[in-house]
Design an enzyme around this catalytic site. Structure first.
Site, mmCIF file in Angstrom:
data_model
loop_
_atom_site.group_PDB
_atom_site.id
_atom_site.type_symbol
_atom_site.label_atom_id
_atom_site.label_comp_id
_atom_site.label_asym_id
_atom_site.label_seq_id
_atom_site.Cartn_x
_atom_site.Cartn_y
_atom_site.Cartn_z
ATOM 1 N N ASN A 76 63.440 -15.555 110.507
ATOM 2 C CA ASN A 76 64.586 -16.061 109.738
ATOM 3 C C ASN A 76 64.525 -15.448 108.344
ATOM 4 O OD1 ASN A 76 66.468 -17.559 108.320
ATOM 5 N ND2 ASN A 76 65.385 -19.509 108.493
ATOM 6 N N LYS B 98 66.642 -15.610 106.028
ATOM 7 C CA LYS B 98 67.329 -16.436 105.015
ATOM 8 C C LYS B 98 68.242 -15.553 104.149
ATOM 9 C CE LYS B 98 63.657 -19.747 105.384
ATOM 10 N NZ LYS B 98 62.934 -20.878 104.842
ATOM 11 N N HIS C 73 69.307 -25.650 110.659
ATOM 12 C CA HIS C 73 68.122 -25.434 109.825
ATOM 13 C C HIS C 73 68.106 -26.464 108.701
ATOM 14 C CE1 HIS C 73 65.328 -23.605 107.007
ATOM 15 N NE2 HIS C 73 64.835 -22.938 108.034
ATOM 16 N N GLU D 179 60.348 -27.950 112.691
ATOM 17 C CA GLU D 179 59.950 -27.484 111.362
ATOM 18 C C GLU D 179 59.862 -28.670 110.398
ATOM 19 O OE1 GLU D 179 61.202 -23.096 110.812
ATOM 20 O OE2 GLU D 179 62.945 -24.317 110.359
ATOM 21 N N SER E 225 55.661 -22.234 107.131
ATOM 22 C CA SER E 225 54.493 -21.541 106.569
ATOM 23 C C SER E 225 53.599 -20.887 107.625
ATOM 24 C CB SER E 225 53.673 -22.486 105.676
ATOM 25 O OG SER E 225 54.452 -22.898 104.558
ATOM 26 N N GLU F 208 67.552 -26.251 105.685
ATOM 27 C CA GLU F 208 68.248 -25.840 104.452
ATOM 28 C C GLU F 208 69.760 -26.035 104.586
ATOM 29 O OE1 GLU F 208 66.321 -22.009 104.206
ATOM 30 O OE2 GLU F 208 64.440 -23.076 103.848
ATOM 31 N N GLY G 175 58.173 -22.962 103.582
ATOM 32 C CA GLY G 175 58.102 -22.195 102.334
ATOM 33 C C GLY G 175 57.125 -22.753 101.312
HETATM 34 P P1 PGA Z 1 58.678 -20.355 106.140
HETATM 35 O O1 PGA Z 1 60.140 -20.776 106.664
HETATM 36 O O2 PGA Z 1 58.010 -19.619 107.256
HETATM 37 O O3 PGA Z 1 58.927 -19.498 104.930
HETATM 38 O O4 PGA Z 1 57.966 -21.626 105.791
HETATM 39 C C1 PGA Z 1 60.348 -21.195 107.974
HETATM 40 C C2 PGA Z 1 61.808 -21.502 108.178
HETATM 41 O O5 PGA Z 1 62.470 -21.988 107.263
HETATM 42 O O6 PGA Z 1 62.343 -21.276 109.276
#
Ligand code: PGA
Length: 258
Positions: free
Chosen positions: A10, A12, A95, A172, A219, A97, A178
């Protein structure tokens, strides 16, 4: 193991078209033809066309990060499922976000999953609890509700690939995204075993619940990936930050091969 592992990157809101071209051309040689694992990259919408032509002839699939559920109309700024389906096999939906910053509800996500199925897209359906919910011991309740509401009234196509491969769930925990603070592999495995698969079973039946792939996200990096993939219920990863780093993404992908 009946479920083939899947690693999805992803990206983003990163990568101009030029950056995307560069990243993909660096990544493809190390990723392609690694058998025993499905690979997907999910660039921003503006880079889908460029990336799709670079992936032509490889075994790396393309995904979008979001879409609207309507097919066409006066929805300024939105992208429809049929537009996504012109380029992509997969689409990330719900997601955290999207839920947190853009107010997506379980009902919205449900409409999107239905629309993805209608256009032959495989949703990567995301769920996960906030830090507050985690600390209040509400993980099971929240994740169960997200699965039940987000996938309500979804019908698998029995004529075609009604084998569970056209739906991917990504667990997640929001506090792990993140932050560099990943869940422990055993905790993530337990949430999948005790809540997510049983909820899928209630919706689609036991057999189907065992065939649907459930990824962990939050992460994941080249170092910790193996720990997740050695868990029986974790069928791959949705990778954010590390999917922009060629060596890490390749390392994660190789770790998923069983
Ligand atoms: P990350 O994000 O690996 O940077 O923690 C995962 C995601 O948001 O799908």
């Amino acid at each position: 193991m009946i479920r083939k592992p899947l690693i999805a990157g992803n990206w983003k809101m990163h990568m101009t078209v030029a950056d995307a071209r560069h990243l993909v051309s660096e990544m493809v040689p190390g990723l392609q033809s690694k058998s025993g694992v499905d690979k997907v990259v999910c660039p921003p919408h503006t880079a889908l066309l460029a990336v799709s032509s670079l992936l032509e002839g490889t075994d790396i699939a393309l995904g979008a990060q979001n879409m609207y559920w309507e097919t066409a109309g006066a929805f300024t700024g939105e992208i429809s499922p049929n537009m996504v389906a012109e380029f992509c096999e997969y689409v990330i939906l719900g997601h955290s976000e999207r839920r947190t910053f853009f107010g997506e509800t379980d009902k919205d996500v449900n409409r999107k999953v239905q629309a993805a199925f209608a256009y032959g897209l495989t949703p990567i359906f995301c769920i996960g609890e906030t830090l507050e919910e985690y600390e209040a011991d509400r993980t099971y309740e929240v994740v169960f509700r997200q699965v039940k509401m987000g996938l309500e009234a979804i019908q698998f196509d029995n004529s075609g690939d009604g084998d569970g491969s056209n739906l991917v769930v990504a667990y997640e925990p929001i506090w792990a995204i993140g932050t560099g603070r990943a869940a422990t592999p055993t905790d993530a495995n337990q949430v999948i075993a005790e809540v997510i698969r049983p909820a899928l079973g209630e919706l689609f039946g036991e057999g189907m619940a065992q065939r649907i792939r459930v990824l962990y996200g939050g992460s994941v990096n080249g170092e910790n990936a193996q720990g997740f993939f050695s868990q029986s219920e974790i069928d791959g990863a949705l990778v954010g930050g590390a999917s922009l780093k060629v060596a890490d993404f390749i390392q994660i992908t190789l770790a998923a091969v069983r």
